[in-house]
Write an enzyme that holds these catalytic residues in place. Sequence first.
Site, PDB file in Angstrom:
ATOM      1  N   TYR A 144       1.069  -1.257  -0.121  1.00  0.00           N
ATOM      2  CA  TYR A 144      -0.030   0.359   0.354  1.00  0.00           C
ATOM      3  C   TYR A 144       1.190   1.164   0.222  1.00  0.00           C
ATOM      4  O   TYR A 144       0.983   2.054  -1.114  1.00  0.00           O
ATOM      5  CB  TYR A 144      -0.822  -0.824   1.388  1.00  0.00           C
ATOM      6  CG  TYR A 144      -1.289   0.911   0.997  1.00  0.00           C
ATOM      7  CD1 TYR A 144      -3.185   1.194   0.411  1.00  0.00           C
ATOM      8  CD2 TYR A 144      -1.478   2.124   2.338  1.00  0.00           C
ATOM      9  CE1 TYR A 144      -3.890   2.239   0.446  1.00  0.00           C
ATOM     10  CE2 TYR A 144      -2.676   2.979   2.382  1.00  0.00           C
ATOM     11  CZ  TYR A 144      -3.800   3.379   1.305  1.00  0.00           C
ATOM     12  OH  TYR A 144      -4.341   4.228   1.328  1.00  0.00           O
ATOM     13  N   GLN A 273       2.866   8.306  15.074  1.00  0.00           N
ATOM     14  CA  GLN A 273       2.245   8.713  14.962  1.00  0.00           C
ATOM     15  C   GLN A 273       2.102   9.180  13.822  1.00  0.00           C
ATOM     16  O   GLN A 273       2.665   8.790  12.786  1.00  0.00           O
ATOM     17  CB  GLN A 273       3.206   9.966  15.529  1.00  0.00           C
ATOM     18  CG  GLN A 273       4.827  10.112  15.196  1.00  0.00           C
ATOM     19  CD  GLN A 273       5.490  11.167  16.056  1.00  0.00           C
ATOM     20  OE1 GLN A 273       5.283  11.885  16.987  1.00  0.00           O
ATOM     21  NE2 GLN A 273       6.899  11.382  15.161  1.00  0.00           N
TER      22      GLN A 273
HETATM   23  N1  LIG Z   1     -10.410   6.527   4.203  1.00  0.00           N
HETATM   24  C1  LIG Z   1      -9.048   7.071   4.832  1.00  0.00           C
HETATM   25  O1  LIG Z   1      -8.722   7.260   5.672  1.00  0.00           O
HETATM   26  C2  LIG Z   1      -7.880   7.484   3.608  1.00  0.00           C
HETATM   27  C3  LIG Z   1      -7.133   7.525   3.710  1.00  0.00           C
HETATM   28  C4  LIG Z   1      -6.054   8.023   3.208  1.00  0.00           C
HETATM   29  C5  LIG Z   1      -6.173   7.520   1.525  1.00  0.00           C
HETATM   30  N2  LIG Z   1      -7.701   6.799   1.342  1.00  0.00           N
HETATM   31  C6  LIG Z   1      -7.221   7.193   0.066  1.00  0.00           C
HETATM   32  O2  LIG Z   1      -8.506   7.220  -1.132  1.00  0.00           O
HETATM   33  C7  LIG Z   1      -9.615   6.039  -1.887  1.00  0.00           C
HETATM   34  C8  LIG Z   1     -10.735   6.201  -0.453  1.00  0.00           C
HETATM   35  O3  LIG Z   1     -10.582   5.238   0.060  1.00  0.00           O
HETATM   36  P1  LIG Z   1     -12.261   4.777   0.821  1.00  0.00           P
HETATM   37  O4  LIG Z   1     -11.369   4.783   2.653  1.00  0.00           O
HETATM   38  O5  LIG Z   1     -12.869   5.640   0.485  1.00  0.00           O
HETATM   39  O6  LIG Z   1     -11.573   3.072   1.021  1.00  0.00           O
HETATM   40  P2  LIG Z   1     -12.461   2.059   0.239  1.00  0.00           P
HETATM   41  O7  LIG Z   1     -11.907   0.792   0.595  1.00  0.00           O
HETATM   42  O8  LIG Z   1     -14.435   1.819   1.365  1.00  0.00           O
HETATM   43  O9  LIG Z   1     -12.885   2.723  -1.315  1.00  0.00           O
HETATM   44  C9  LIG Z   1     -11.948   2.218  -2.098  1.00  0.00           C
HETATM   45  C10 LIG Z   1     -12.948   1.306  -3.516  1.00  0.00           C
HETATM   46  O10 LIG Z   1     -11.831   1.710  -4.358  1.00  0.00           O
HETATM   47  C11 LIG Z   1     -12.397   0.616  -5.121  1.00  0.00           C
HETATM   48  N3  LIG Z   1     -11.877  -0.529  -5.602  1.00  0.00           N
HETATM   49  C12 LIG Z   1     -10.436  -1.418  -5.334  1.00  0.00           C
HETATM   50  N4  LIG Z   1      -9.979  -2.038  -5.777  1.00  0.00           N
HETATM   51  C13 LIG Z   1      -9.970  -1.872  -7.360  1.00  0.00           C
HETATM   52  C14 LIG Z   1      -9.659  -2.262  -8.801  1.00  0.00           C
HETATM   53  N5  LIG Z   1      -8.506  -2.880  -8.308  1.00  0.00           N
HETATM   54  N6  LIG Z   1     -10.822  -1.765  -9.679  1.00  0.00           N
HETATM   55  C15 LIG Z   1     -11.565  -0.990  -9.656  1.00  0.00           C
HETATM   56  N7  LIG Z   1     -11.623  -0.661  -7.747  1.00  0.00           N
HETATM   57  C16 LIG Z   1     -11.234  -1.191  -6.861  1.00  0.00           C
HETATM   58  C17 LIG Z   1     -12.996  -1.027  -3.812  1.00  0.00           C
HETATM   59  O11 LIG Z   1     -14.702  -1.664  -4.422  1.00  0.00           O
HETATM   60  C18 LIG Z   1     -13.789   0.420  -3.310  1.00  0.00           C
HETATM   61  O12 LIG Z   1     -15.186   0.936  -3.693  1.00  0.00           O
HETATM   62  C19 LIG Z   1      -8.115   5.044  -1.305  1.00  0.00           C
HETATM   63  O13 LIG Z   1      -7.418   5.253  -3.021  1.00  0.00           O
HETATM   64  C20 LIG Z   1      -7.338   5.428  -0.406  1.00  0.00           C
HETATM   65  O14 LIG Z   1      -6.132   4.637  -0.204  1.00  0.00           O
HETATM   66  C21 LIG Z   1      -8.281   6.937   2.444  1.00  0.00           C
HETATM   67  O1  LIG Z   2      -9.469  -2.285  16.411  1.00  0.00           O
HETATM   68  C1  LIG Z   2      -8.516  -1.299  16.302  1.00  0.00           C
HETATM   69  C2  LIG Z   2      -7.857  -1.183  14.716  1.00  0.00           C
HETATM   70  C3  LIG Z   2      -6.928  -0.245  15.073  1.00  0.00           C
HETATM   71  N1  LIG Z   2      -6.125   0.358  16.307  1.00  0.00           N
HETATM   72  C4  LIG Z   2      -5.343   1.395  16.274  1.00  0.00           C
HETATM   73  O2  LIG Z   2      -5.718   2.386  15.390  1.00  0.00           O
HETATM   74  C5  LIG Z   2      -4.397   2.975  14.895  1.00  0.00           C
HETATM   75  C6  LIG Z   2      -5.302   3.166  12.993  1.00  0.00           C
HETATM   76  O3  LIG Z   2      -5.155   2.211  12.703  1.00  0.00           O
HETATM   77  P1  LIG Z   2      -6.032   1.709  11.409  1.00  0.00           P
HETATM   78  O4  LIG Z   2      -6.331   0.561  11.170  1.00  0.00           O
HETATM   79  O5  LIG Z   2      -7.721   2.225  11.222  1.00  0.00           O
HETATM   80  O6  LIG Z   2      -5.516   3.260  10.290  1.00  0.00           O
HETATM   81  P2  LIG Z   2      -4.170   3.261   9.589  1.00  0.00           P
HETATM   82  O7  LIG Z   2      -4.167   5.068   9.983  1.00  0.00           O
HETATM   83  O8  LIG Z   2      -2.969   2.214  10.449  1.00  0.00           O
HETATM   84  O9  LIG Z   2      -3.987   3.421   8.377  1.00  0.00           O
HETATM   85  C7  LIG Z   2      -4.721   4.671   7.515  1.00  0.00           C
HETATM   86  O10 LIG Z   2      -3.921   5.238   6.711  1.00  0.00           O
HETATM   87  C8  LIG Z   2      -4.453   6.296   6.037  1.00  0.00           C
HETATM   88  C9  LIG Z   2      -4.942   5.536   4.615  1.00  0.00           C
HETATM   89  O11 LIG Z   2      -4.467   5.530   4.121  1.00  0.00           O
HETATM   90  C10 LIG Z   2      -5.472   4.674   5.449  1.00  0.00           C
HETATM   91  O12 LIG Z   2      -7.156   3.954   5.101  1.00  0.00           O
HETATM   92  C11 LIG Z   2      -5.228   3.148   6.183  1.00  0.00           C
HETATM   93  O13 LIG Z   2      -4.230   2.409   5.519  1.00  0.00           O
HETATM   94  C12 LIG Z   2      -3.680   1.632  14.573  1.00  0.00           C
HETATM   95  O14 LIG Z   2      -2.413   2.580  15.242  1.00  0.00           O
HETATM   96  C13 LIG Z   2      -4.007   0.859  14.901  1.00  0.00           C
HETATM   97  O15 LIG Z   2      -3.070   0.172  15.594  1.00  0.00           O
HETATM   98  C14 LIG Z   2      -6.543  -0.373  16.792  1.00  0.00           C
HETATM   99  O16 LIG Z   2      -6.416   0.447  17.671  1.00  0.00           O
HETATM  100  N2  LIG Z   2      -7.331  -0.658  17.352  1.00  0.00           N
END
Ligand SMILES: NC(=O)c1ccc[n+]([C@@H]2O[C@H](COP(=O)([O-])OP(=O)(O)OC[C@H]3O[C@@H](n4cnc5c(N)ncnc54)[C@H](O)[C@@H]3O)[C@@H](O)[C@H]2O)c1
Ligand SMILES: O=c1ccn([C@@H]2O[C@H](COP(=O)(O)OP(=O)(O)O[C@H]3OC[C@@H](O)[C@H](O)[C@H]3O)[C@@H](O)[C@H]2O)c(=O)[nH]1
Length: 313
Positions: A144, A273
């Site tokens: 990732y 962090q």
């Molecule tokens: N939510 C967060 O905290 C967070 C943080 C950092 C970055 N992002 C980025 O934002 C974007 C959306 O995240 P999200 O939280 O909505 O995640 P999510 O998993 O809910 O959404 C991802 C979507 O992409 C689709 N997908 C995955 N692989 C695919 C493929 N090969 N072809 C077509 N579709 C595909 C999934 O079915 C899903 O609908 C991602 O690129 C993620 O890396 C999210």
């Molecule tokens: O049940 C849980 C799940 C997670 N955690 C902790 O919560 C923190 C956040 O974990 P998450 O799984 O929510 O997400 P992370 O911050 O590790 O990764 C996220 O970062 C940014 C985005 O790119 C993605 O949405 C995701 O990769 C970690 O320190 C994890 O150890 C718990 O303490 N309990």
Amino acid sequence: MRILVTGGAGFIGSHLVDKLMEKEKSEVIVADNYFTGSKDNLKKWIGHPRFELIRHDISRPLFVEVDQIYHLACPASPIFYKYNSVKTIKTNVMGTLNMLGLAKRLRARILFTSTSEVYGDPLEHPQKETYWGNVNPIGVRSCYDEGKRMAETLMFDYHRQYGIEIRIARIFNTYGPRMNIDDGRVVSNFIAQAIRNEPLTVQLPGTQTRSFCYVSDLVDGLTQLMEGTDTGPINLGNPGEFTMNELAKAVQELINPEVQISEVENTPDDPRQRKPDITKAKEVLGWEPKVNLHEGIPLMEDDFRQRLGVPRT
Ligand SMILES: NC(=O)c1ccc[n+]([C@@H]2O[C@H](COP(=O)([O-])OP(=O)(O)OC[C@H]3O[C@@H](n4cnc5c(N)ncnc54)[C@H](O)[C@@H]3O)[C@@H](O)[C@H]2O)c1
Ligand SMILES: O=c1ccn([C@@H]2O[C@H](COP(=O)(O)OP(=O)(O)O[C@H]3OC[C@@H](O)[C@H](O)[C@H]3O)[C@@H](O)[C@H]2O)c(=O)[nH]1
């Protein structure tokens, strides 16, 4: 304006689609393979004359005619991106190549949703866009974080070599309604656990920090970035920083004061962090988040209670 949203059936993507569809002149095409997303997230738009939904895996080329591309497709929860790590790499690298190829043919502007994970286990705190990160290239999270770093490289090489208009958002942990109930990320886990009266699973040491952004703020940042003139990368996140112990206490206080908090083992390479420096987003986009964690948790609780069928007592 015709807009493609890859990953539009997912959590952030579906909220973005809601916002794009509000503009009367926009047509929106979603391409998604439903790995972590669902048609349910888009049910209010299915059948709408300005909306199209395509089942498509972006690791294969896609031929559509659009003016802008929001490229989000990629599993985001660590559990799901590690589940088939090679596929995660294909999605990030081949998927981004395919979307850049599409942008090149159409001369369309493309926005890529990168992540705070490009900073790895950051040695600089808070993280500015100029920080190059501290990433393990061979660890279980690398599919990732290194995948996203390669995708950022591809974005900039297409920009320099072919003059493609690019935008890169580095998104920090975002939460809100429509997250999968069993998504595995911390906010959705704690809220579902509190509603089900199951112990909140704080992964050790519990002192690790994250900064949580509410989804409506994030989506505003994405559209402002797309419409602005800066390529990025630009951090989009809420600088309010919490330890996982503090997050568990907040969820306990707000949702279920009786619920237990338990300590469980962590996974390898968990960043210790994370907090965005959003000076650039403020200066360049005039963007900053409005919803704090104590306001956002109850909004997400409503959605989770409805889907779990557990009303407030
Ligand atoms: N939510 C967060 O905290 C967070 C943080 C950092 C970055 N992002 C980025 O934002 C974007 C959306 O995240 P999200 O939280 O909505 O995640 P999510 O998993 O809910 O959404 C991802 C979507 O992409 C689709 N997908 C995955 N692989 C695919 C493929 N090969 N072809 C077509 N579709 C595909 C999934 O079915 C899903 O609908 C991602 O690129 C993620 O890396 C999210
Ligand atoms: O049940 C849980 C799940 C997670 N955690 C902790 O919560 C923190 C956040 O974990 P998450 O799984 O929510 O997400 P992370 O911050 O590790 O990764 C996220 O970062 C940014 C985005 O790119 C993605 O949405 C995701 O990769 C970690 O320190 C994890 O150890 C718990 O303490 N309990």
